[in-house]
Design a protein around this motif. Structure first.
Motif, short mmCIF file in Angstrom:
data_model
loop_
_atom_site.label_atom_id
_atom_site.label_comp_id
_atom_site.label_asym_id
_atom_site.label_seq_id
_atom_site.Cartn_x
_atom_site.Cartn_y
_atom_site.Cartn_z
N UNK A 98 0.83 -1.21 0.00
CA UNK A 98 0.00 0.00 0.00
C UNK A 98 0.86 1.26 0.00
N UNK A 99 1.93 1.26 0.78
CA UNK A 99 2.83 2.42 0.81
C UNK A 99 3.45 2.65 -0.56
N UNK A 107 -1.17 1.91 4.26
CA UNK A 107 0.11 1.24 4.50
C UNK A 107 0.51 1.32 5.95
N UNK A 108 0.38 2.50 6.53
CA UNK A 108 0.74 2.68 7.93
C UNK A 108 -0.10 1.80 8.85
N UNK A 139 8.87 2.18 12.34
CA UNK A 139 9.61 3.33 11.82
C UNK A 139 9.03 3.77 10.47
N UNK A 140 8.78 2.83 9.57
CA UNK A 140 8.21 3.17 8.26
C UNK A 140 6.80 3.74 8.43
N UNK A 141 6.00 3.16 9.30
CA UNK A 141 4.65 3.68 9.54
C UNK A 141 4.72 5.12 10.04
N UNK A 142 5.68 5.41 10.89
CA UNK A 142 5.86 6.78 11.38
C UNK A 142 6.23 7.75 10.26
N UNK A 143 7.07 7.30 9.34
CA UNK A 143 7.44 8.16 8.20
C UNK A 143 6.27 8.35 7.25
N UNK A 144 5.36 7.39 7.20
CA UNK A 144 4.20 7.49 6.30
C UNK A 144 3.13 8.43 6.84
N UNK A 152 6.38 5.12 -1.76
CA UNK A 152 7.75 4.76 -1.39
C UNK A 152 8.28 3.74 -2.40
N UNK A 153 9.58 3.60 -2.48
CA UNK A 153 10.22 2.61 -3.34
C UNK A 153 10.21 1.28 -2.57
N UNK A 154 9.45 0.28 -3.04
CA UNK A 154 9.32 -0.95 -2.26
C UNK A 154 10.63 -1.74 -2.14
#
Length: 163
Positions: A98-99, A107-108, A139-144, A152-154
């Motif tokens: 999803x991200x 995604x988050x 960490x990624x969820x926080x950035x999203x 984002x680049x998967x």
């Protein structure tokens, strides 16, 4: 496609035969797509992790999700408690999907849901780095958060399943 105009698999279940891109999005009929993962494949945990990692590293988290989903759904009854681990890992992969599609909010949510499931399996079942995956997902969820529709680049964001 059958006479009702709906795609069906061999058992008669609805299943789109449209080609898919690397993130699992349907493409128009007749376009070249990425080969789908076969459904219902029973793999050993080591093979599951290896195949899912290969797909994640290739920027195909949707396909990795399908491999992890097979592990979740085919987990033997004597290891039923382990299903939640595979389910959580599948949610991490689909959260990354999803991200990568630009759905930061979805995604988050999936990354955090998957992280919560994986966190329940402290240690390293089958060598899976559960603490590292939980940290990566959070960490990624926080950035999203608040990112809107920026994808984002998967492949660049792919987690390492083994520690």
């Amino acid at each position: 496609m059958n006479r009702t105009g709906r795609d069906r698999d061999e058992e008669g279940r609805a299943r789109s035969a449209r080609p898919r891109d690397g993130l699992g999005r349907p493409l128009p009929y007749g376009e070249a797509g990425v080969e789908r993962q076969p459904e219902g494949v029973v793999r050993t945990p080591a093979v599951t992790v290896r195949e899912a990692q290969r797909l994640l590293d290739s920027g195909m988290p949707f396909h990795a999700h399908e491999v992890l989903e097979d592990a979740w759904k085919s987990c033997p009854e004597q290891r039923a408690g382990e299903r939640e681990l595979w389910r959580g890992l599948a949610q991490l992969a689909v959260g990354l999907t999803h991200a990568a599609r630009g759905n930061a909010a979805g995604g988050s949510r999936l990354l955090l849901r998957g992280a919560d499931r994986v966190a329940a399996f402290g240690g390293r079942p089958y060598g899976i780095d559960t603490p590292g995956l939980v940290a990566w997902a959070r960490e990624l969820a926080g950035r999203l958060e608040g990112r809107g529709e920026a994808a984002v680049d998967p492949a660049a964001e792919a987690p390492r399943l083994l520690g």
